[in-house]
Design an enzyme around this catalytic site. Structure first.
Site, PDB file in Angstrom:
ATOM      1  N   SER A 239       0.655  -1.172   0.246  1.00  0.00           N
ATOM      2  CA  SER A 239      -0.267  -0.236   0.253  1.00  0.00           C
ATOM      3  C   SER A 239       1.358   1.364  -0.390  1.00  0.00           C
ATOM      4  O   SER A 239       1.818   1.121   0.759  1.00  0.00           O
ATOM      5  CB  SER A 239      -0.796  -0.338   1.272  1.00  0.00           C
ATOM      6  OG  SER A 239      -1.412  -0.904   1.778  1.00  0.00           O
TER       7      SER A 239
HETATM    8  N1  SAH Z   1      -0.592  -5.138   3.917  1.00  0.00           N
HETATM    9  C1  SAH Z   1       0.447  -5.632   2.645  1.00  0.00           C
HETATM   10  C2  SAH Z   1      -0.753  -5.307   1.875  1.00  0.00           C
HETATM   11  C3  SAH Z   1      -1.430  -5.624   1.426  1.00  0.00           C
HETATM   12  S1  SAH Z   1      -1.754  -6.836  -0.232  1.00  0.00           S
HETATM   13  C4  SAH Z   1       1.595  -4.268   2.810  1.00  0.00           C
HETATM   14  O1  SAH Z   1       1.956  -3.746   3.806  1.00  0.00           O
HETATM   15  O2  SAH Z   1       2.445  -4.984   2.337  1.00  0.00           O
HETATM   16  C5  SAH Z   1      -3.171  -7.547   0.124  1.00  0.00           C
HETATM   17  C6  SAH Z   1      -2.327  -8.841  -0.110  1.00  0.00           C
HETATM   18  O3  SAH Z   1      -3.635  -9.503   0.709  1.00  0.00           O
HETATM   19  C7  SAH Z   1      -2.068  -9.214  -0.460  1.00  0.00           C
HETATM   20  O4  SAH Z   1      -1.129  -9.998  -0.861  1.00  0.00           O
HETATM   21  C8  SAH Z   1      -3.040 -10.494  -1.198  1.00  0.00           C
HETATM   22  O5  SAH Z   1      -1.862 -11.494  -1.307  1.00  0.00           O
HETATM   23  C9  SAH Z   1      -3.640 -10.887   0.327  1.00  0.00           C
HETATM   24  N2  SAH Z   1      -5.035 -11.693   0.750  1.00  0.00           N
HETATM   25  C10 SAH Z   1      -5.699 -11.754  -0.308  1.00  0.00           C
HETATM   26  N3  SAH Z   1      -7.019 -12.397  -0.256  1.00  0.00           N
HETATM   27  C11 SAH Z   1      -6.478 -12.732   0.881  1.00  0.00           C
HETATM   28  C12 SAH Z   1      -7.534 -13.344   2.140  1.00  0.00           C
HETATM   29  N4  SAH Z   1      -8.402 -13.950   2.404  1.00  0.00           N
HETATM   30  N5  SAH Z   1      -6.222 -13.515   4.155  1.00  0.00           N
HETATM   31  C13 SAH Z   1      -5.024 -13.650   4.001  1.00  0.00           C
HETATM   32  N6  SAH Z   1      -4.496 -12.737   2.550  1.00  0.00           N
HETATM   33  C14 SAH Z   1      -5.024 -11.958   1.541  1.00  0.00           C
END
Ligand code: SAH
Length: 224
Positions: A62
């Site tokens: 993000s």
């Molecule tokens: N907070 C992260 C960025 C998030 S991007 C950082 O600091 O880098 C969103 C992430 O959510 C992605 O890596 C994706 O794989 C994950 N994601 C999507 N659906 C999910 C789920 N059901 N459970 C856990 N992670 C999930």
């Protein structure tokens, strides 16, 4: 030439002047975490641009302003137990841990960060460990829409991927008085960042503005 530390200070100062960062706790946490250590090496020169960047597997880290906004919404305090759904690179979890488990705090909190994509969970774990956060952040591979029952209930829950609706297990795993921050809305569109505060069995909802996140997958996510 400006160092990463110079660039980090400049970005945090700009977010402070724009009133996106409002509290010293968020400012100090963002000054403490080296974002350049959480992104693929070839992108490091962009580490302090205020924009999302690709991580792995078509996912993103993000933008710093969004990390700041969510941290302000959550009002994180030392000693809190936090669940993050969507660990990604581990950066946001590290920032949260600076607030709930600051060095030398009497009441040390903990961040449980769930990631669905195995290679990203591994990437996050490596970054967290290299940067010295293994004692305050645990990365779990799994479907975070189910929460993480072994460490529940949580003072705070943040979801860093866009959900079709608030997953019921997350509401159930929130403590009384706890706060949940989650982007809700259509995939590949502008979503709304919602803040839910639990009071007994009821939840008060507040819309905190627009945002754009990658889709939340899994049981209570999108299956497109
Ligand atoms: N907070 C992260 C960025 C998030 S991007 C950082 O600091 O880098 C969103 C992430 O959510 C992605 O890596 C994706 O794989 C994950 N994601 C999507 N659906 C999910 C789920 N059901 N459970 C856990 N992670 C999930």
């Amino acid at each position: 030439m400006a160092t990463f530390s110079d660039l980090r200070q400049k970005l945090v100062q700009a977010l402070w002047e724009d009133r996106i960062i409002k509290t010293r706790a968020v400012r100090d946490a963002m000054l403490a975490v080296p974002r350049e250590e959480f992104i693929p090496e070839r992108l490091r020169s962009s580490a302090y641009d205020d924009s999302p960047l690709p991580s792995l597997e078509s996912q993103t880290i993000s933008a710093p302003h969004m990390v700041a906004i969510m941290c302000e919404v959550l009002e994180l305090k030392p000693g809190m137990a936090v669940l993050e759904v969507g660990a990604g690179t581990g950066y946001h979890a590290a920032v949260c841990s600076e607030m709930v488990a600051p060095k030398g705090a009497v009441a040390a909190g903990h961040v449980y960060a769930v990631e669905r994509v195995p290679s990203l969970a591994e990437f996050a774990r490596g970054n967290i460990s290299r940067c010295g956060y293994s004692g305050s952040v645990t990365v779990i591979e799994g479907d975070g829409t189910m929460g993480y029952p072994p460490a529940a209930p949580y003072d705070r829950i943040l979801v860093t991927a866009a959900a079709p609706a608030v997953p019921p297990p997350l509401k159930m795993q929130l403590k009384d008085g706890g706060v949940l921050a989650i982007p809700v809305g259509e995939v590949y569109s502008v979503q709304t960042l919602l803040r839910l505060r639990r009071s007994g069995d009821s939840f008060t909802e507040h819309a905190c503005g627009g945002c754009v996140f990658v889709p939340l997958r899994g049981q209570y996510g999108w299956n497109t």
